[in-house]
Design an enzyme around this catalytic site. Structure first.
Site, PDB file in Angstrom:
ATOM      1  N   GLY A  91      -1.761   5.560  -5.934  1.00 42.95           N
ATOM      2  CA  GLY A  91      -0.728   4.613  -5.732  1.00 42.95           C
ATOM      3  C   GLY A  91      -1.176   3.219  -6.113  1.00 42.95           C
ATOM      4  O   GLY A  91      -2.505   2.900  -5.998  1.00 42.95           O
TER       5      GLY A  91
ATOM      6  N   CYS B  19      -8.524   2.763  -0.881  1.00 44.20           N
ATOM      7  CA  CYS B  19      -7.539   1.810  -1.615  1.00 44.20           C
ATOM      8  C   CYS B  19      -8.142   1.147  -2.690  1.00 44.20           C
ATOM      9  O   CYS B  19      -9.423   0.904  -2.430  1.00 44.20           O
ATOM     10  CB  CYS B  19      -7.089   0.597  -0.573  1.00 44.20           C
ATOM     11  N   LEU B  20      -7.647   0.906  -3.831  1.00 42.79           N
ATOM     12  CA  LEU B  20      -8.176   0.408  -4.910  1.00 42.79           C
ATOM     13  C   LEU B  20      -8.591  -1.019  -4.735  1.00 42.79           C
ATOM     14  O   LEU B  20      -9.635  -1.450  -5.469  1.00 42.79           O
ATOM     15  CB  LEU B  20      -7.535   0.434  -6.167  1.00 42.79           C
TER      16      LEU B  20
ATOM     17  N   HIS C 220       1.146   3.784   2.837  1.00 43.24           N
ATOM     18  CA  HIS C 220      -0.054   2.982   2.623  1.00 43.24           C
ATOM     19  C   HIS C 220       0.622   1.881   1.601  1.00 43.24           C
ATOM     20  O   HIS C 220       0.186   0.763   1.737  1.00 43.24           O
ATOM     21  CB  HIS C 220      -0.923   3.756   2.002  1.00 43.24           C
ATOM     22  N   GLU C 221       1.200   2.206   0.745  1.00 40.94           N
ATOM     23  CA  GLU C 221       1.893   1.418  -0.528  1.00 40.94           C
ATOM     24  C   GLU C 221       2.500   0.259   0.098  1.00 40.94           C
ATOM     25  O   GLU C 221       2.504  -0.913  -0.392  1.00 40.94           O
ATOM     26  CB  GLU C 221       2.324   2.051  -1.804  1.00 40.94           C
TER      27      GLU C 221
ATOM     28  N   HIS D 284       1.365  -2.771   1.711  1.00 40.71           N
ATOM     29  CA  HIS D 284       0.700  -3.856   0.851  1.00 40.71           C
ATOM     30  C   HIS D 284       1.919  -4.789   0.473  1.00 40.71           C
ATOM     31  O   HIS D 284       1.426  -5.821   0.721  1.00 40.71           O
ATOM     32  CB  HIS D 284       0.286  -3.124  -0.663  1.00 40.71           C
TER      33      HIS D 284
ATOM     34  N   GLN E 268      -1.661  -5.899  -5.558  1.00 38.07           N
ATOM     35  CA  GLN E 268      -2.953  -5.444  -6.032  1.00 38.07           C
ATOM     36  C   GLN E 268      -3.235  -5.971  -7.516  1.00 38.07           C
ATOM     37  O   GLN E 268      -4.343  -5.906  -7.930  1.00 38.07           O
ATOM     38  CB  GLN E 268      -3.195  -3.962  -5.927  1.00 38.07           C
TER      39      GLN E 268
HETATM   40 NI    NI Z   1      -3.907   0.280  -1.168  1.00 38.51          NI
END
Ligand code: NI
Length: 184
Positions: free
Chosen positions: A45, A99-100, A141-142, A145, A50
């Site tokens: 995701g 997480c990226l 999670h996404e 953000h 991000q």
């Molecule tokens: Ni993330």
């Protein structure tokens, strides 16, 4: 085009994102770029903050899980203006997340297994659905953000203490990862 991923410490990751409308400039190109960026970094995701934009836009791919979860075969979806309407927390589950934007960190996070969500797809069709399973986790999670939250905000104080050093390395840019990032 692969976009640099903003990592922990970047102010944009702490902003509350805003809804967009159909006139948002080059939206289709942006969605394509977000998919390409997510595939390149092997994420499941990616949320717009991000890549430096505080707008309510998320892409999710679950195709890589289709060996274990056949229902996710070819699952590649964009979510425009997503909002969680209800969280059914009668059942929760603890599962490791990464997480990226926080490369090198993986921690267990407790989340509800069932949520009610509304969003628009990239053709601007409106959806309102109860979502369960792994997708419900990735969505939570996404969509966090988009509220200026990252998954480490949701771990126990003890776990947070244990990763304090890793977090400060992220803040000072002392880390490596296999994709392009924007640190400061
Ligand atoms: Ni993330």
């Amino acid at each position: 085009m692969i976009l640099p991923i903003y990592t922990y410490g970047q102010p944009v990751l702490r902003k509350v994102s805003e809804d967009i409308d159909k006139d948002y400039p080059e939206l289709n190109k942006l969605i394509d770029d977000m998919f390409e960026t997510m595939y390149n970094s092997q994420g499941v995701g990616l949320a717009a903050p991000q890549i430096g934009r505080a707008i309510r836009l998320v892409v999710i791919t679950l195709d890589c899980l289709s060996e274990d979860y056949p229902e996710y075969k070819d699952f590649n979806e964009a979510y425009i203006n997503p909002h969680i309407l209800e969280i059914d927390d009668t059942e929760t589950e603890l599962m490791d997340e990464g997480c990226l934007s926080l490369p090198g960190i993986s921690e267990p996070v407790r989340r509800a297994t069932r949520i009610k969500v509304k969003w628009f797809d990239r053709e601007w069709n409106e959806h309102e659905e109860w979502v369960t399973g792994f997708l419900a986790r990735v969505m939570q999670h996404e969509f966090d953000h988009l509220e200026g939250k990252v998954f480490t905000d949701r771990i126990s104080p003890l776990r947070k203490q244990l990763i304090r050093k890793k977090l400060s390395c992220l803040l000072s840019g002392k880390f490596t990862c296999g994709y392009k990032v924007k640190i400061k």
